[in-house]
Design a protein around this motif. Structure first.
Motif, PDB file in Angstrom:
ATOM      1  N   ASP A 227       0.869  -1.241   0.015  1.00  0.00           N
ATOM      2  CA  ASP A 227       0.300   0.014  -0.077  1.00  0.00           C
ATOM      3  C   ASP A 227       0.862   1.419   0.186  1.00  0.00           C
ATOM      4  O   ASP A 227       0.273   2.273  -0.378  1.00  0.00           O
ATOM      5  CB  ASP A 227      -0.956  -0.063   1.151  1.00  0.00           C
ATOM      6  CG  ASP A 227      -2.013  -1.012   1.185  1.00  0.00           C
ATOM      7  OD1 ASP A 227      -2.385  -1.585  -0.026  1.00  0.00           O
ATOM      8  OD2 ASP A 227      -2.754  -1.365   2.181  1.00  0.00           O
ATOM      9  N   ILE A 228       2.202   1.038   0.576  1.00  0.00           N
ATOM     10  CA  ILE A 228       2.844   2.554   0.628  1.00  0.00           C
ATOM     11  C   ILE A 228       3.511   2.980  -0.612  1.00  0.00           C
ATOM     12  O   ILE A 228       3.922   4.102  -0.762  1.00  0.00           O
ATOM     13  CB  ILE A 228       3.990   2.161   1.619  1.00  0.00           C
ATOM     14  CG1 ILE A 228       5.015   1.017   1.332  1.00  0.00           C
ATOM     15  CG2 ILE A 228       3.645   1.959   2.926  1.00  0.00           C
ATOM     16  CD1 ILE A 228       6.293   0.819   2.119  1.00  0.00           C
ATOM     17  N   VAL A 229       3.388   2.039  -2.101  1.00  0.00           N
ATOM     18  CA  VAL A 229       4.056   2.482  -3.093  1.00  0.00           C
ATOM     19  C   VAL A 229       3.619   3.937  -3.548  1.00  0.00           C
ATOM     20  O   VAL A 229       4.364   4.530  -4.330  1.00  0.00           O
ATOM     21  CB  VAL A 229       3.909   1.566  -4.062  1.00  0.00           C
ATOM     22  CG1 VAL A 229       4.830   0.282  -3.528  1.00  0.00           C
ATOM     23  CG2 VAL A 229       2.431   1.180  -4.508  1.00  0.00           C
ATOM     24  N   HIS A 230       2.320   4.019  -3.431  1.00  0.00           N
ATOM     25  CA  HIS A 230       1.813   5.433  -3.833  1.00  0.00           C
ATOM     26  C   HIS A 230       1.854   6.640  -2.743  1.00  0.00           C
ATOM     27  O   HIS A 230       1.653   7.902  -3.134  1.00  0.00           O
ATOM     28  CB  HIS A 230       0.034   5.267  -3.958  1.00  0.00           C
ATOM     29  CG  HIS A 230       0.059   4.200  -5.157  1.00  0.00           C
ATOM     30  ND1 HIS A 230       0.283   4.445  -6.590  1.00  0.00           N
ATOM     31  CD2 HIS A 230      -0.485   2.986  -5.145  1.00  0.00           C
ATOM     32  CE1 HIS A 230      -0.203   3.751  -7.409  1.00  0.00           C
ATOM     33  NE2 HIS A 230      -0.816   2.621  -6.489  1.00  0.00           N
ATOM     34  N   ALA A 231       2.612   6.134  -1.670  1.00  0.00           N
ATOM     35  CA  ALA A 231       2.753   7.229  -0.467  1.00  0.00           C
ATOM     36  C   ALA A 231       4.058   7.766  -0.863  1.00  0.00           C
ATOM     37  O   ALA A 231       4.680   8.879  -0.588  1.00  0.00           O
ATOM     38  CB  ALA A 231       3.048   6.596   1.030  1.00  0.00           C
ATOM     39  N   TYR A 232       4.874   7.386  -1.919  1.00  0.00           N
ATOM     40  CA  TYR A 232       6.153   7.792  -2.242  1.00  0.00           C
ATOM     41  C   TYR A 232       6.083   8.831  -3.419  1.00  0.00           C
ATOM     42  O   TYR A 232       5.108   8.817  -3.975  1.00  0.00           O
ATOM     43  CB  TYR A 232       7.307   6.616  -2.797  1.00  0.00           C
ATOM     44  CG  TYR A 232       7.366   5.634  -1.894  1.00  0.00           C
ATOM     45  CD1 TYR A 232       8.034   5.962  -0.640  1.00  0.00           C
ATOM     46  CD2 TYR A 232       7.330   4.219  -2.149  1.00  0.00           C
ATOM     47  CE1 TYR A 232       8.450   4.900   0.187  1.00  0.00           C
ATOM     48  CE2 TYR A 232       7.444   3.436  -1.363  1.00  0.00           C
ATOM     49  CZ  TYR A 232       8.052   3.451   0.022  1.00  0.00           C
ATOM     50  OH  TYR A 232       8.279   2.728   0.810  1.00  0.00           O
ATOM     51  N   THR A 233       7.202   9.758  -3.425  1.00  0.00           N
ATOM     52  CA  THR A 233       7.087  10.922  -4.694  1.00  0.00           C
ATOM     53  C   THR A 233       8.318  10.676  -5.120  1.00  0.00           C
ATOM     54  O   THR A 233       9.455  11.128  -4.529  1.00  0.00           O
ATOM     55  CB  THR A 233       6.928  12.207  -3.851  1.00  0.00           C
ATOM     56  OG1 THR A 233       5.376  12.050  -3.137  1.00  0.00           O
ATOM     57  CG2 THR A 233       6.620  13.304  -5.025  1.00  0.00           C
ATOM     58  N   PRO A 234       8.415  10.257  -6.244  1.00  0.00           N
ATOM     59  CA  PRO A 234       6.992   9.624  -7.178  1.00  0.00           C
ATOM     60  C   PRO A 234       6.842   8.437  -6.686  1.00  0.00           C
ATOM     61  O   PRO A 234       7.557   7.772  -6.061  1.00  0.00           O
ATOM     62  CB  PRO A 234       7.743   9.722  -8.711  1.00  0.00           C
ATOM     63  CG  PRO A 234       9.152   9.534  -8.664  1.00  0.00           C
ATOM     64  CD  PRO A 234       9.664  10.223  -7.224  1.00  0.00           C
ATOM     65  N   PRO A 235       5.536   7.844  -7.528  1.00  0.00           N
ATOM     66  CA  PRO A 235       5.074   6.446  -6.816  1.00  0.00           C
ATOM     67  C   PRO A 235       5.926   5.364  -7.195  1.00  0.00           C
ATOM     68  O   PRO A 235       6.856   5.532  -8.380  1.00  0.00           O
ATOM     69  CB  PRO A 235       3.777   6.452  -7.813  1.00  0.00           C
ATOM     70  CG  PRO A 235       3.458   7.935  -7.906  1.00  0.00           C
ATOM     71  CD  PRO A 235       4.621   8.437  -8.053  1.00  0.00           C
ATOM     72  N   LEU A 236       6.265   4.394  -6.477  1.00  0.00           N
ATOM     73  CA  LEU A 236       7.179   3.405  -6.865  1.00  0.00           C
ATOM     74  C   LEU A 236       6.848   2.302  -7.578  1.00  0.00           C
ATOM     75  O   LEU A 236       5.596   1.625  -7.663  1.00  0.00           O
ATOM     76  CB  LEU A 236       7.594   2.917  -5.112  1.00  0.00           C
ATOM     77  CG  LEU A 236       8.393   1.419  -5.384  1.00  0.00           C
ATOM     78  CD1 LEU A 236       9.880   1.949  -5.708  1.00  0.00           C
ATOM     79  CD2 LEU A 236       8.449   0.854  -3.958  1.00  0.00           C
TER      80      LEU A 236
END
Length: 346
Positions: free
Chosen positions: A287-296
């Motif tokens: 779930d955390i992949v979209h919390a990164y900038t940019p998405p992972l």
């Protein structure tokens, strides 16, 4: 607690009629009587005694799940897949949690206490009349625990049984890693840093073989110096990033999203732009992949389908079918996102 006898009295029908209606036996009563029985049962807040029913018919319609640890990320989704499949076929899933990660962390050594925990969990489920069991590992590795010869169907998932006579379900980590390597190479990357998981993990071994195969296909020598051994945690990603970036890698592929999160932190602190100055690829598609900038960018094992498959194998055996194929490997999905870019992209 209300009884069938009380329902029969209030509905003015026989006990047998109430039993047949509550067990959904076809043609058990007229529609009017069925409606009346159900209405009375609801008004009395009736709850069936499943234990008594299972003893009577000598079938519990339940499957046991032995989880090595519920708190490990992949376990919940696998359990969800098991329960979803069981629900479709009117089976209940009963859970036993060994709590191995909470007790021992990433120490995968075979110690006697773990066998005690396994036997306790298995005996507990058998005492509840389960008709089969599914074992969920918290690390992809060979597991020496095996059940006593009770005749119960037993299936492993997210691990490999030492006794290969039992069916087991895995994700195709090797092919997923091969695809990740091909994707990075197609973008011009020739110096790819790798953050592996522990060397005794089957997941690590398969993912390493996959990326090595991609390099071999492209005639790129594998450089052991640009591979760092991690422990699946965020904390190991930060020093790994420092070590790999100092060697001039243009992309970093970590074998878990958690490990790559430490790389993100390092890049932010050192003003390195992810998706421009460096490409990052993870694994798990958590779930955390979209919390990164940019998405992972990440690979997603189909954990729910692994649960489905494990439950399917148990129920197939309960129906008298022979499971000829023991190893069942399910594909992963590769998600390429803005954390990766081609060499020379602005």
């Amino acid at each position: 607690m209300a009884t069938i006898k009380e329902i029969a009295k209030l509905a003015n029908v026989s006990i047998a009629t109430v039993s047949n209606v509550l067990n959904q036996k076809p043609g058990s009563a007229s529609p009017e009587k069925v409606e009346k029985v159900l209405k009375v049962a609801k008004s009395l807040n009736y709850r069936p005694n499943y234990l008594a029913q299972s003893l009577k018919r000598q079938r519990s319609r339940s499957i046991g799940i032995i989880a090595e640890d519920l708190t490990v990320s992949q376990t919940a989704e696998i359990i969800n897949g098991i329960e979803e499949y069981c629900e479709e076929y009117d089976y209940e899933a009963l859970l036993a949690n060994m709590r191995l990660f909470k007790r021992y962390g990433n120490n995968l050594s075979a110690i006697p206490e773990r066998s005690v925990l396994f036997n306790r969990a298995f005996d507990n489920l058998v005492s509840k009349q389960v008709e089969g069991c599914i074992y969920i590992g918290y690390h992809g590795r060979e597991v020496s625990f095996s059940p006593p010869d009770t005749g119960l169907p037993f299936v492993y998932t997210y691990c490999v049984p030492k006794d290969k006579s039992y069916p087991y379900v895995l994700s195709d980590d090797e092919n997923a890693s091969l695809e990740i390597g091909r994707a990075l190479i197609s973008m011009g990357h020739r110096r790819i840093g790798i953050i592996s998981g522990p060397v005794n993990s089957f997941n690590s071994q398969k993912r390493l073989v996959g990326i090595q195969q991609a390099l071999f296909e492209a005639s790129i020598p594998y450089n052991v110096g640009t591979t760092v051994i991690g422990d699946w945690t965020r904390e190991c990603g930060y020093p790994a990033a420092s070590q790999l970036l100092s060697q001039g890698v243009t992309a970093i592929y970590a074998f878990s999203d958690k490990m790559i999160s430490g790389v993100y932190t390092y890049c932010i602190e050192h003003r390195i732009s992810v998706g421009k100055d460096i490409s990052l690829f993870g694994f798990d598609d958590s779930d955390i992949v979209h919390a990164y900038t940019p998405p992972l960018a990440s690979a997603k094992p189909d954990l729910q389908e692994m649960g489905h498959k494990a439950a399917e194998l148990v129920l197939a055996q309960l129906q008298g079918k022979t499971v000829c194929t023991k190893c069942h490997v399910l594909p992963c999905t590769i998600h390429v996102r803005p954390s990766v870019c081609s060499i020379g992209e602005a």
